[in-house]
Motif scaffolding. Structure first.
Motif, PDB file in Angstrom:
ATOM      1  N   TRP A  33       0.840  -1.201   0.000  1.00 36.31           N
ATOM      2  CA  TRP A  33       0.000   0.000   0.000  1.00 36.31           C
ATOM      3  C   TRP A  33       0.875   1.251   0.000  1.00 36.31           C
ATOM      4  N   TRP A  34       1.895   1.275   0.841  1.00 42.33           N
ATOM      5  CA  TRP A  34       2.787   2.436   0.958  1.00 42.33           C
ATOM      6  C   TRP A  34       3.537   2.671  -0.355  1.00 42.33           C
ATOM      7  N   SER A  35       4.010   1.615  -0.967  1.00 39.48           N
ATOM      8  CA  SER A  35       4.726   1.721  -2.237  1.00 39.48           C
ATOM      9  C   SER A  35       3.810   2.266  -3.335  1.00 39.48           C
ATOM     10  N   GLY A  36       2.598   1.779  -3.400  1.00 37.81           N
ATOM     11  CA  GLY A  36       1.637   2.259  -4.384  1.00 37.81           C
ATOM     12  C   GLY A  36       1.285   3.717  -4.172  1.00 37.81           C
ATOM     13  N   ARG A  37       1.184   4.119  -2.936  1.00 36.16           N
ATOM     14  CA  ARG A  37       0.874   5.515  -2.601  1.00 36.16           C
ATOM     15  C   ARG A  37       1.986   6.437  -3.076  1.00 36.16           C
ATOM     16  N   ARG A  38       3.222   6.044  -2.840  1.00 36.63           N
ATOM     17  CA  ARG A  38       4.365   6.861  -3.267  1.00 36.63           C
ATOM     18  C   ARG A  38       4.428   6.944  -4.787  1.00 36.63           C
ATOM     19  N   ALA A  39       4.161   5.830  -5.475  1.00 40.57           N
ATOM     20  CA  ALA A  39       4.192   5.823  -6.940  1.00 40.57           C
ATOM     21  C   ALA A  39       3.118   6.748  -7.508  1.00 40.57           C
ATOM     22  N   ARG A  40       1.932   6.736  -6.929  1.00 39.44           N
ATOM     23  CA  ARG A  40       0.860   7.628  -7.394  1.00 39.44           C
ATOM     24  C   ARG A  40       1.237   9.082  -7.173  1.00 39.44           C
ATOM     25  N   ALA A  41       1.887   9.393  -6.058  1.00 35.35           N
ATOM     26  CA  ALA A  41       2.307  10.770  -5.777  1.00 35.35           C
ATOM     27  C   ALA A  41       3.338  11.228  -6.805  1.00 35.35           C
ATOM     28  N   ARG A  42       4.277  10.344  -7.180  1.00 39.77           N
ATOM     29  CA  ARG A  42       5.279  10.694  -8.196  1.00 39.77           C
ATOM     30  C   ARG A  42       4.612  10.924  -9.551  1.00 39.77           C
ATOM     31  N   GLN A  43       3.631  10.090  -9.884  1.00 39.91           N
ATOM     32  CA  GLN A  43       2.924  10.247 -11.154  1.00 39.91           C
ATOM     33  C   GLN A  43       2.166  11.574 -11.195  1.00 39.91           C
ATOM     34  N   LYS A  44       1.517  11.941 -10.108  1.00 36.84           N
ATOM     35  CA  LYS A  44       0.796  13.216 -10.048  1.00 36.84           C
ATOM     36  C   LYS A  44       1.756  14.387 -10.198  1.00 36.84           C
ATOM     37  N   GLU A  45       2.903  14.316  -9.548  1.00 37.88           N
ATOM     38  CA  GLU A  45       3.899  15.397  -9.645  1.00 37.88           C
ATOM     39  C   GLU A  45       4.415  15.514 -11.074  1.00 37.88           C
ATOM     40  N   ALA A  46       4.688  14.401 -11.726  1.00 41.18           N
ATOM     41  CA  ALA A  46       5.169  14.430 -13.110  1.00 41.18           C
ATOM     42  C   ALA A  46       4.111  15.017 -14.035  1.00 41.18           C
ATOM     43  N   ALA A  47       2.852  14.641 -13.846  1.00 43.38           N
ATOM     44  CA  ALA A  47       1.772  15.184 -14.670  1.00 43.38           C
ATOM     45  C   ALA A  47       1.611  16.680 -14.421  1.00 43.38           C
ATOM     46  N   ARG A  48       1.778  17.117 -13.176  1.00 50.34           N
ATOM     47  CA  ARG A  48       1.641  18.535 -12.845  1.00 50.34           C
ATOM     48  C   ARG A  48       2.707  19.368 -13.539  1.00 50.34           C
ATOM     49  N   PHE A  49       3.968  18.922 -13.504  1.00 51.78           N
ATOM     50  CA  PHE A  49       5.024  19.719 -14.129  1.00 51.78           C
ATOM     51  C   PHE A  49       4.866  19.718 -15.651  1.00 51.78           C
ATOM     52  N   ARG A  50       4.376  18.624 -16.222  1.00 48.96           N
ATOM     53  CA  ARG A  50       4.154  18.584 -17.676  1.00 48.96           C
ATOM     54  C   ARG A  50       3.035  19.526 -18.084  1.00 48.96           C
ATOM     55  N   ASP A  51       2.032  19.681 -17.218  1.00 46.49           N
ATOM     56  CA  ASP A  51       0.938  20.605 -17.510  1.00 46.49           C
ATOM     57  C   ASP A  51       1.409  22.055 -17.490  1.00 46.49           C
ATOM     58  N   LEU A  52       2.494  22.334 -16.781  1.00 46.46           N
ATOM     59  CA  LEU A  52       2.987  23.702 -16.642  1.00 46.46           C
ATOM     60  C   LEU A  52       4.097  24.040 -17.635  1.00 46.46           C
ATOM     61  N   LEU A  53       4.371  23.165 -18.617  1.00 47.11           N
ATOM     62  CA  LEU A  53       5.415  23.454 -19.595  1.00 47.11           C
ATOM     63  C   LEU A  53       5.056  24.704 -20.389  1.00 47.11           C
ATOM     64  N   ALA A  54       6.069  25.564 -20.599  1.00 48.11           N
ATOM     65  CA  ALA A  54       5.846  26.817 -21.309  1.00 48.11           C
ATOM     66  C   ALA A  54       7.064  27.124 -22.170  1.00 48.11           C
ATOM     67  N   PRO A  55       6.873  27.865 -23.256  1.00 45.51           N
ATOM     68  CA  PRO A  55       8.011  28.248 -24.100  1.00 45.51           C
ATOM     69  C   PRO A  55       9.103  28.952 -23.290  1.00 45.51           C
ATOM     70  N   GLY A  56      10.344  28.632 -23.640  1.00 40.87           N
ATOM     71  CA  GLY A  56      11.494  29.220 -22.963  1.00 40.87           C
ATOM     72  C   GLY A  56      12.130  28.318 -21.918  1.00 40.87           C
ATOM     73  N   GLN A  57      11.432  27.276 -21.478  1.00 43.65           N
ATOM     74  CA  GLN A  57      11.992  26.369 -20.482  1.00 43.65           C
ATOM     75  C   GLN A  57      12.940  25.387 -21.150  1.00 43.65           C
ATOM     76  N   GLU A  58      14.052  25.103 -20.468  1.00 43.14           N
ATOM     77  CA  GLU A  58      14.953  24.057 -20.952  1.00 43.14           C
ATOM     78  C   GLU A  58      14.532  22.756 -20.299  1.00 43.14           C
ATOM     79  N   VAL A  59      14.374  21.697 -21.125  1.00 48.32           N
ATOM     80  CA  VAL A  59      13.886  20.423 -20.616  1.00 48.32           C
ATOM     81  C   VAL A  59      14.765  19.283 -21.118  1.00 48.32           C
ATOM     82  N   MET A  60      14.581  18.113 -20.500  1.00 46.84           N
ATOM     83  CA  MET A  60      15.232  16.896 -20.945  1.00 46.84           C
ATOM     84  C   MET A  60      14.149  15.848 -21.161  1.00 46.84           C
ATOM     85  N   THR A  61      14.236  15.135 -22.273  1.00 44.78           N
ATOM     86  CA  THR A  61      13.271  14.072 -22.535  1.00 44.78           C
ATOM     87  C   THR A  61      13.704  12.800 -21.816  1.00 44.78           C
ATOM     88  N   GLY A  62      12.848  11.811 -21.825  1.00 41.08           N
ATOM     89  CA  GLY A  62      13.159  10.533 -21.198  1.00 41.08           C
ATOM     90  C   GLY A  62      14.336   9.831 -21.852  1.00 41.08           C
TER      91      GLY A  62
END
Length: 115
Positions: free
Chosen positions: A19-48
């Motif tokens: 349960w704890w492992s799944g909770r942490r994985a979901r939190a990481r997925q939400k954080e990754a989705a949040r930062f991707r939603d905030l992508l804007a021109p001018g930011q330097e990024v790295m792909t997978g």
């Protein structure tokens, strides 16, 4: 009868860890989705896959990156992280600490012959 309690405790501990492992994985997925939603021109990024570029356009799930004069279009989910610009002040501080360590007159025990 005591073996029954041991088995129950082991299964309970495994359940809590899963349960704890799944909770942490979901939190990481939400954080990754949040930062991707905030992508804007001018930011330097790295792909997978390790491609570095600057965001020049955002069109839905398509992100246009420019790097050294070349332009490529990537799926939003392929962006792994935003690259923070390095500051020259932090590089200088690291060099100063390296110089201090190199000029330390304290002898190292490994440099002394063993008797």
């Amino acid at each position: 009868m005591p073996e029954d309690y041991t088995l129950i405790l082991i299964l309970l501990a495994l359940g809590v860890m899963m349960w704890w492992s799944g909770r942490r994985a979901r939190a990481r997925q939400k954080e990754a989705a949040r930062f991707r939603d905030l992508l804007a021109p001018g930011q330097e990024v790295m792909t997978g896959s390790g491609f570095f570029g600057t965001v020049t356009a955002v069109d839905g799930d398509r992100i246009t990156l420019t790097s050294e004069g070349s332009r490529s279009v990537w799926l939003r989910q392929a962006i792994a992280k935003v690259v923070e610009p390095e500051t020259e002040a932090s590089d200088g501080a690291e060099l100063e600490h390296a110089d201090d360590a190199a000029s330390d007159p304290t002898p190292d025990d490994r440099d002394q012959p063993h008797s």
